[in-house]
Design a protein around this motif. Sequence first.
Motif, PDB file in Angstrom:
ATOM      1  N   LEU A 135      38.418  50.079  44.428  1.00  0.00           N
ATOM      2  CA  LEU A 135      37.340  49.085  44.539  1.00  0.00           C
ATOM      3  C   LEU A 135      35.981  49.771  44.705  1.00  0.00           C
ATOM      4  O   LEU A 135      34.994  49.370  44.074  1.00  0.00           O
ATOM      5  CB  LEU A 135      37.627  48.147  45.724  1.00  0.00           C
ATOM      6  CG  LEU A 135      36.609  47.047  45.983  1.00  0.00           C
ATOM      7  CD1 LEU A 135      36.460  46.130  44.772  1.00  0.00           C
ATOM      8  CD2 LEU A 135      37.002  46.228  47.212  1.00  0.00           C
ATOM      9  N   VAL A 136      35.925  50.807  45.514  1.00  0.00           N
ATOM     10  CA  VAL A 136      34.676  51.556  45.686  1.00  0.00           C
ATOM     11  C   VAL A 136      34.282  52.220  44.362  1.00  0.00           C
ATOM     12  O   VAL A 136      33.101  52.220  43.980  1.00  0.00           O
ATOM     13  CB  VAL A 136      34.814  52.598  46.819  1.00  0.00           C
ATOM     14  CG1 VAL A 136      33.566  53.470  46.893  1.00  0.00           C
ATOM     15  CG2 VAL A 136      35.065  51.909  48.157  1.00  0.00           C
ATOM     16  N   ALA A 171      32.793  49.638  42.135  1.00  0.00           N
ATOM     17  CA  ALA A 171      31.421  49.337  42.557  1.00  0.00           C
ATOM     18  C   ALA A 171      30.464  50.419  42.060  1.00  0.00           C
ATOM     19  O   ALA A 171      29.352  50.129  41.604  1.00  0.00           O
ATOM     20  CB  ALA A 171      31.355  49.221  44.082  1.00  0.00           C
ATOM     21  N   ARG A 172      30.931  51.662  42.123  1.00  0.00           N
ATOM     22  CA  ARG A 172      30.101  52.777  41.652  1.00  0.00           C
ATOM     23  C   ARG A 172      29.841  52.645  40.147  1.00  0.00           C
ATOM     24  O   ARG A 172      28.707  52.802  39.679  1.00  0.00           O
ATOM     25  CB  ARG A 172      30.812  54.091  41.970  1.00  0.00           C
ATOM     26  CG  ARG A 172      29.886  55.293  41.949  1.00  0.00           C
ATOM     27  CD  ARG A 172      30.616  56.563  42.370  1.00  0.00           C
ATOM     28  NE  ARG A 172      30.934  56.589  43.794  1.00  0.00           N
ATOM     29  CZ  ARG A 172      32.141  56.909  44.290  1.00  0.00           C
ATOM     30  NH1 ARG A 172      33.142  57.203  43.481  1.00  0.00           N
ATOM     31  NH2 ARG A 172      32.341  56.928  45.597  1.00  0.00           N
ATOM     32  N   HIS A 177      27.309  49.979  39.488  1.00  0.00           N
ATOM     33  CA  HIS A 177      25.956  50.461  39.746  1.00  0.00           C
ATOM     34  C   HIS A 177      25.430  51.238  38.558  1.00  0.00           C
ATOM     35  O   HIS A 177      24.290  51.090  38.142  1.00  0.00           O
ATOM     36  CB  HIS A 177      25.971  51.375  40.983  1.00  0.00           C
ATOM     37  CG  HIS A 177      25.362  50.724  42.173  1.00  0.00           C
ATOM     38  ND1 HIS A 177      24.022  50.777  42.442  1.00  0.00           N
ATOM     39  CD2 HIS A 177      25.919  50.006  43.163  1.00  0.00           C
ATOM     40  CE1 HIS A 177      23.776  50.108  43.548  1.00  0.00           C
ATOM     41  NE2 HIS A 177      24.924  49.626  44.015  1.00  0.00           N
ATOM     42  N   TRP A 199      26.142  45.620  38.387  1.00  0.00           N
ATOM     43  CA  TRP A 199      25.995  45.309  39.817  1.00  0.00           C
ATOM     44  C   TRP A 199      24.911  44.253  40.032  1.00  0.00           C
ATOM     45  O   TRP A 199      24.943  43.484  40.987  1.00  0.00           O
ATOM     46  CB  TRP A 199      25.650  46.589  40.587  1.00  0.00           C
ATOM     47  CG  TRP A 199      25.610  46.414  42.075  1.00  0.00           C
ATOM     48  CD1 TRP A 199      24.487  46.258  42.853  1.00  0.00           C
ATOM     49  CD2 TRP A 199      26.732  46.354  42.979  1.00  0.00           C
ATOM     50  NE1 TRP A 199      24.850  46.121  44.177  1.00  0.00           N
ATOM     51  CE2 TRP A 199      26.216  46.178  44.279  1.00  0.00           C
ATOM     52  CE3 TRP A 199      28.115  46.442  42.810  1.00  0.00           C
ATOM     53  CZ2 TRP A 199      27.037  46.082  45.417  1.00  0.00           C
ATOM     54  CZ3 TRP A 199      28.921  46.351  43.941  1.00  0.00           C
ATOM     55  CH2 TRP A 199      28.384  46.168  45.217  1.00  0.00           C
ATOM     56  N   PRO A 203      25.042  38.746  39.898  1.00  0.00           N
ATOM     57  CA  PRO A 203      25.574  38.268  41.191  1.00  0.00           C
ATOM     58  C   PRO A 203      27.036  37.823  41.115  1.00  0.00           C
ATOM     59  O   PRO A 203      27.755  37.942  42.102  1.00  0.00           O
ATOM     60  CB  PRO A 203      24.656  37.101  41.559  1.00  0.00           C
ATOM     61  CG  PRO A 203      23.881  36.772  40.348  1.00  0.00           C
ATOM     62  CD  PRO A 203      23.873  37.985  39.462  1.00  0.00           C
ATOM     63  N   ARG A 251      28.957  41.036  41.471  1.00  0.00           N
ATOM     64  CA  ARG A 251      28.744  41.582  42.827  1.00  0.00           C
ATOM     65  C   ARG A 251      29.542  40.783  43.844  1.00  0.00           C
ATOM     66  O   ARG A 251      30.197  41.341  44.719  1.00  0.00           O
ATOM     67  CB  ARG A 251      27.257  41.562  43.148  1.00  0.00           C
ATOM     68  CG  ARG A 251      26.842  42.599  44.168  1.00  0.00           C
ATOM     69  CD  ARG A 251      25.335  42.721  44.243  1.00  0.00           C
ATOM     70  NE  ARG A 251      24.689  41.447  44.517  1.00  0.00           N
ATOM     71  CZ  ARG A 251      23.765  40.885  43.749  1.00  0.00           C
ATOM     72  NH1 ARG A 251      23.381  41.488  42.638  1.00  0.00           N
ATOM     73  NH2 ARG A 251      23.231  39.719  44.069  1.00  0.00           N
ATOM     74  N   HIS A 252      29.492  39.455  43.732  1.00  0.00           N
ATOM     75  CA  HIS A 252      30.228  38.604  44.669  1.00  0.00           C
ATOM     76  C   HIS A 252      31.738  38.771  44.526  1.00  0.00           C
ATOM     77  O   HIS A 252      32.476  38.737  45.507  1.00  0.00           O
ATOM     78  CB  HIS A 252      29.843  37.146  44.468  1.00  0.00           C
ATOM     79  CG  HIS A 252      28.522  36.804  45.090  1.00  0.00           C
ATOM     80  ND1 HIS A 252      28.170  35.542  45.471  1.00  0.00           N
ATOM     81  CD2 HIS A 252      27.469  37.587  45.419  1.00  0.00           C
ATOM     82  CE1 HIS A 252      26.954  35.552  45.999  1.00  0.00           C
ATOM     83  NE2 HIS A 252      26.511  36.780  45.963  1.00  0.00           N
ATOM     84  N   GLY A 273      32.517  41.906  46.269  1.00  0.00           N
ATOM     85  CA  GLY A 273      32.383  41.696  47.717  1.00  0.00           C
ATOM     86  C   GLY A 273      33.585  40.953  48.276  1.00  0.00           C
ATOM     87  O   GLY A 273      34.145  41.327  49.311  1.00  0.00           O
ATOM     88  N   ARG A 311      29.739  37.265  50.910  1.00  0.00           N
ATOM     89  CA  ARG A 311      30.098  38.126  49.781  1.00  0.00           C
ATOM     90  C   ARG A 311      29.032  39.193  49.559  1.00  0.00           C
ATOM     91  O   ARG A 311      29.335  40.334  49.230  1.00  0.00           O
ATOM     92  CB  ARG A 311      30.296  37.289  48.517  1.00  0.00           C
ATOM     93  CG  ARG A 311      31.554  36.449  48.572  1.00  0.00           C
ATOM     94  CD  ARG A 311      31.868  35.760  47.247  1.00  0.00           C
ATOM     95  NE  ARG A 311      32.852  34.724  47.477  1.00  0.00           N
ATOM     96  CZ  ARG A 311      32.578  33.430  47.598  1.00  0.00           C
ATOM     97  NH1 ARG A 311      31.334  32.991  47.436  1.00  0.00           N
ATOM     98  NH2 ARG A 311      33.532  32.564  47.844  1.00  0.00           N
ATOM     99  N   GLN A 358      29.538  41.849  52.110  1.00  0.00           N
ATOM    100  CA  GLN A 358      30.677  42.691  51.742  1.00  0.00           C
ATOM    101  C   GLN A 358      30.304  43.631  50.601  1.00  0.00           C
ATOM    102  O   GLN A 358      30.730  44.788  50.575  1.00  0.00           O
ATOM    103  CB  GLN A 358      31.864  41.821  51.325  1.00  0.00           C
ATOM    104  CG  GLN A 358      32.486  41.043  52.463  1.00  0.00           C
ATOM    105  CD  GLN A 358      33.122  41.960  53.493  1.00  0.00           C
ATOM    106  OE1 GLN A 358      33.914  42.821  53.164  1.00  0.00           O
ATOM    107  NE2 GLN A 358      32.775  41.778  54.751  1.00  0.00           N
ATOM    108  N   ALA A 359      29.521  43.124  49.657  1.00  0.00           N
ATOM    109  CA  ALA A 359      29.085  43.970  48.546  1.00  0.00           C
ATOM    110  C   ALA A 359      28.195  45.099  49.071  1.00  0.00           C
ATOM    111  O   ALA A 359      28.304  46.255  48.653  1.00  0.00           O
ATOM    112  CB  ALA A 359      28.335  43.134  47.506  1.00  0.00           C
TER     113      ALA A 359
END
Lengths: 377, 290
Positions: free
Chosen positions: A255-256, A259-260, A263, A268, A271, A274-275, A278, B279, B282-283
């Motif tokens: 997951l990290v 996210a990277r 980005h 990213w 929304p 992103r949500h 998150g 969210r 968390q992000a």
Amino acid sequence: MDLSYTPEEEEFRAGLRKWLAGVLPTLPPKPDPLDWPGRRVYDTGWQRRLYDAGYARVHWGASATLRLIFLEETERAGAPYVGANFVGLLHAGPTIAAEGTEEQRARWLEPVLRGDEVWCQGFSEPDAGSDLAALRTRAVRDGDTYVVSGAKIWTSHAEVADWCELLVRTDPDAPKHRGITWLAMPMDAPGITVRPLRTLAGSDEFAQLFLDEVRIPVGHRVGAENDGWRVTMVTLSYERGTAFVGEVVACRRVLVEIARAAHKNGTWDDPVIRHQLGALNAEFTALWRLIQWNVSESERSGGPPGVGGSVFKLRYSHARQELYDAAAAVLGPDALDLGREWTADRLSSLSYTIAAGTSQIQQNIVAERILGLPKGR
Amino acid sequence: MDFQLTDEQRALKTGVREMLARRFDATALRAAVDGGGLDRGLWRALGDAGFFALRLSEEAGGVGLGLPEAVLLFEEAGRALLPGPLIATQLAAGLVEGAAEGATVVTAPDGGLVEWLAEADVVRGDATGAEPIRSADPLTPLHRLPGGGAGGSPERALLTAAEQLGSAGRSTELAVQYAREREQFGQPIGAFQAVKHLCAQMLVRTEVARAAVHAAAVTGDPVEIAGAKLLADEAAVRCARDCLQVYGGMGFTWEAEVHLHLKRAWLRRERWPTPARGRELQAAALEEAM
């Protein structure tokens, strides 16, 4: 409610970390995923290292908390997963340990722990999937031998296994749960044909087994004749216990990484994406806490993992699929590139809501055994 | 590691449940729904039982317990649909005179709304320009603040999550009970897989939320708390919705308890952090981990 670890548990963790740091650089390169003999050598070689270092018994002998720490740390360090040792360590081994005679335990357990012998699972059949108890592979007694004929399916590691934990029907006239027997079948016995099955991910992950009058000594029966269903339930409860600990740790890392990647390619800023990421962060944190909850519960009850494993599996299998769907949303067109790790992982994630009890069967288990709703369809 | 309730925590939970069953039974709940206003006698009784002074140190006249115990308390409050600005009053214990004893009713703005503003003795925070609205939740009078409202505190978010968790558990319990008793086609509707699976998913949502909320109570970590509220909001709202579905026509009535859980769950979801905000938090935590 205590989430802290005892000094002994912390000591175990520190010792394991140190050992992992030393041993991992000495491992041979990972084999090609399609090279089954190579995978067997690699996986059993890892198991032998664990055995020599005194960690092999962690799956059975140790407390559930030590097992949790072991799985967490080995995954964090990027150590190999159980792989070809899965059935031996997490299915057949615990079953033999719990239900086998002293002689059987002496014969089969040590070779599994040492990585000398590999097991596969012969449970499901073409007409016995979710309704496993409807299995029809027949075993007829002939003196000190069972003569077994029938077909099994979804058998992982069949090509390289030495033994198969096999469910057979010994009493066709009894109610379906009461005529089943658990046998250990040597994979080199005459009459066994292995036919690989290709998964939608394009790999030969598992196989079909055809059994034509395979002779298995009566001494290879674990538990009483016709008591195999109860013996099997012991095995399945292990599978739904701590088997996914390492994977949840891995999912949090992935997951990290997603996210990277988001980005990097600008997604990213969307929304929706992103949500989604998150929400998955909250989800996998909670799943980790649920594992700790279940482990603590089984430590208290002292028995095999309880039905809490079904609650976990229902949620985790779904979350894993959402994780790789999110990865695909981030990758965009690259999600169609089979050269991407996440594309292959996305495909294999599709099995999670089916294997080891479909989500629908798991929901029946939760509704009937935890909530006490009436049986019936 | 022993991530289970201690014997003392179990006893506390049972004690609170029994006390609420005595002091706030079905008749009292109905009276409150029919517009009884805030029951000062009940408030005082909660104060006497140590509800508000739970986390106040013993030297200060409190019970001296921690966040995990507070979470268990608010789970029971959520389960029982106990009305009133409970969280704001407990957080004011030791800071506002009479709050700990249940002599003073304290409210605070949260997420663009103020609960029980007209009935409260003390308002902590800025409620300037608050206008009364006709509250969708018959158990909670509301004022609307201009704008979206400011942020909140992790403690308040955690206790809100605990209320949501208790409500989710109650909705699950109600649905299962109804599915066992209600018969159609000659059998309990709970024998049908379509209903069974709704109930199973309710339990899954509740138990995942429980693990998250209890862990957040132990660690006190703001990110983990935000995640716990996200899951507890979802569990409370979705479980109430599914309970309503299992109840069928009865679920759509004023008489059944189900709608009260749904409306309160909607209200608590608006408290900080809302799901959208949660969210984002968390992000942001994921960005930190990168």
